[in-house]
Write an enzyme that holds these catalytic residues in place. Sequence first.
Site, PDB file in Angstrom:
ATOM      1  N   CYS A 166      45.866  65.632  30.436  1.00 39.24           N
ATOM      2  CA  CYS A 166      44.825  65.443  29.433  1.00 39.24           C
ATOM      3  C   CYS A 166      44.929  64.119  28.689  1.00 39.24           C
ATOM      4  O   CYS A 166      44.067  63.802  27.870  1.00 39.24           O
ATOM      5  CB  CYS A 166      44.872  66.598  28.429  1.00 39.24           C
ATOM      6  SG  CYS A 166      44.933  68.208  29.223  1.00 39.24           S
ATOM      7  N   HIS A 306      43.475  64.701  19.172  1.00 43.84           N
ATOM      8  CA  HIS A 306      43.482  65.456  20.436  1.00 43.84           C
ATOM      9  C   HIS A 306      42.794  66.798  20.195  1.00 43.84           C
ATOM     10  O   HIS A 306      41.959  67.215  20.981  1.00 43.84           O
ATOM     11  CB  HIS A 306      44.917  65.642  20.906  1.00 43.84           C
ATOM     12  CG  HIS A 306      45.036  66.218  22.271  1.00 43.84           C
ATOM     13  ND1 HIS A 306      44.437  65.642  23.380  1.00 43.84           N
ATOM     14  CD2 HIS A 306      45.683  67.324  22.746  1.00 43.84           C
ATOM     15  CE1 HIS A 306      44.705  66.352  24.458  1.00 43.84           C
ATOM     16  NE2 HIS A 306      45.455  67.388  24.100  1.00 43.84           N
ATOM     17  N   GLU A 317      50.064  68.574  16.066  1.00 41.91           N
ATOM     18  CA  GLU A 317      49.411  67.281  15.881  1.00 41.91           C
ATOM     19  C   GLU A 317      49.215  66.980  14.396  1.00 41.91           C
ATOM     20  O   GLU A 317      49.460  65.850  13.940  1.00 41.91           O
ATOM     21  CB  GLU A 317      48.069  67.226  16.609  1.00 41.91           C
ATOM     22  CG  GLU A 317      47.393  65.865  16.480  1.00 41.91           C
ATOM     23  CD  GLU A 317      46.099  65.731  17.263  1.00 41.91           C
ATOM     24  OE1 GLU A 317      45.628  64.584  17.425  1.00 41.91           O
ATOM     25  OE2 GLU A 317      45.558  66.767  17.711  1.00 41.91           O
ATOM     26  N   LYS A 338      36.223  67.482  20.593  1.00 42.14           N
ATOM     27  CA  LYS A 338      36.328  68.641  21.479  1.00 42.14           C
ATOM     28  C   LYS A 338      35.649  69.868  20.880  1.00 42.14           C
ATOM     29  O   LYS A 338      35.344  70.825  21.605  1.00 42.14           O
ATOM     30  CB  LYS A 338      37.794  68.950  21.788  1.00 42.14           C
ATOM     31  CG  LYS A 338      38.477  67.922  22.679  1.00 42.14           C
ATOM     32  CD  LYS A 338      39.900  68.338  23.000  1.00 42.14           C
ATOM     33  CE  LYS A 338      40.628  67.316  23.854  1.00 42.14           C
ATOM     34  NZ  LYS A 338      40.896  66.044  23.142  1.00 42.14           N
ATOM     35  N   HIS A 343      37.089  70.399  26.185  1.00 42.16           N
ATOM     36  CA  HIS A 343      38.167  69.543  26.667  1.00 42.16           C
ATOM     37  C   HIS A 343      37.767  68.970  28.017  1.00 42.16           C
ATOM     38  O   HIS A 343      37.763  69.684  29.026  1.00 42.16           O
ATOM     39  CB  HIS A 343      39.445  70.363  26.783  1.00 42.16           C
ATOM     40  CG  HIS A 343      40.686  69.539  26.868  1.00 42.16           C
ATOM     41  ND1 HIS A 343      40.691  68.262  27.382  1.00 42.16           N
ATOM     42  CD2 HIS A 343      41.977  69.811  26.512  1.00 42.16           C
ATOM     43  CE1 HIS A 343      41.916  67.775  27.336  1.00 42.16           C
ATOM     44  NE2 HIS A 343      42.721  68.698  26.813  1.00 42.16           N
ATOM     45  N   PHE A 403      49.576  68.181  29.609  1.00 41.37           N
ATOM     46  CA  PHE A 403      50.536  69.065  30.263  1.00 41.37           C
ATOM     47  C   PHE A 403      51.704  68.230  30.805  1.00 41.37           C
ATOM     48  O   PHE A 403      51.519  67.120  31.309  1.00 41.37           O
ATOM     49  CB  PHE A 403      49.882  69.819  31.418  1.00 41.37           C
ATOM     50  CG  PHE A 403      49.115  71.047  31.012  1.00 41.37           C
ATOM     51  CD1 PHE A 403      49.002  71.431  29.689  1.00 41.37           C
ATOM     52  CD2 PHE A 403      48.506  71.840  31.980  1.00 41.37           C
ATOM     53  CE1 PHE A 403      48.315  72.574  29.331  1.00 41.37           C
ATOM     54  CE2 PHE A 403      47.798  72.985  31.635  1.00 41.37           C
ATOM     55  CZ  PHE A 403      47.696  73.356  30.306  1.00 41.37           C
TER      56      PHE A 403
END
Length: 415
Positions: A166, A306, A317, A338, A343, A403
């Site tokens: 991502c 994010h 975050e 998002k 996403h 990931f």
Amino acid sequence: MSQQHSNAVVVTGIGALTPVGNDREQSWSALLAGRSGVAEITRFDPEGMPTRIAAEVKGFVPEDHFDRKRLRRSERFSQYAVVAAREAVRDAGVEIGGDPQARVGVQINNAVAGFPGIEASTDRMHEDPRKVSPYFVSSVIPNMPACEVAIDLGVHGPVNASALACASGIHALLEARRTILAGEADVVLAGGTDSAITPVMFTGLSTMGALSTRNDAPEQASRPFDTDRDGFVFGEGAVVFVVESAAHAAARGASPYMEVSGGALTSDAFHVSAPHPSGEHAETAMRRALAAAQAAPEDIDYICAHGTATRINDKLESAAVRSVLGEAAGQLLVSSPKSMVGHMIGAAGALSAMVTALAMRDGIVPPTINLDTPDPECGDLDFVPHMARKTDVRTALVNAFGFGGQNVVAVLRRV
């Protein structure tokens, strides 16, 4: 452009295909209006699945952009990248192709390659091996969007593709900067793309518990930093930039959107899908990005987060922002696109960079929608709930975490 930025790397063109628009400005208008692109899945029949919603690109007709021969050999993630790249080049007003000696490159990243083609070809193989296309392998491999862009526009310089889950999309922008500063190109088409809304993908993510199951209210499903968030919404799309040396842009009279001032990559080295529970390596990426760009915490006006709407990521975050920026964190705006586009996986970081560029251009930050009850565990940051906010954005951070524990942070400046 100021003298101090004369050797900088800048963005002069942007193209986009997103769940809320089929070009840059349509997408931007929708984001500012707080319009969600999340709806029930149409790409396949989701009946009986735990998650039946996604953020799909809508109204995209491949035949409007490619001839039949081109369509037979390409997957959607490549098609999206090519269409976004064409728009970016038009926007920048730059001559790209045709000259083998031109110093032009491509860096188009993705996260999951041609997943739909892999699934479809597997089904065909079990039915009749002769039905598997001779273009199967070449259409699904992860470098193909970059190569298709190069073929489409006639680019003969360095053509690269990386997969950082991502974090892929924002990494492309930093890699374009590195390529230009290394003297390997004057112009790089850089961005991210992905299109992997398939039954197997959704089954796998559902068994992980990663996806929102708010099927009865799709537009309210993506809820970054909200107490009631229950997972991310899977999306798709592409965002591509024209990145140039400032000298090259100035020589042709271009007006840049922003400077790519610096960035950093770190690894959690912890788990294949879960972030490190301390958040320290994401913090390190933010600190190193600021140092690389010679920016202080108080210089940051905006963070395009994010913000996935997952329990752990949003909490970590937020804590990282507070830790790195200290008191300055209370003076800036933080929002997550998002909440509207879901996403976009390999394109997510590129979408965040586009949002930041246009926020700098127009003096307004898009909202984090669906933020009805801010989670106390995410602290008291200003997440710009519900409504876009007018503000002067001069310097911004873009966060992207993937990931495998891949942390990528970029510092972007208005020019």
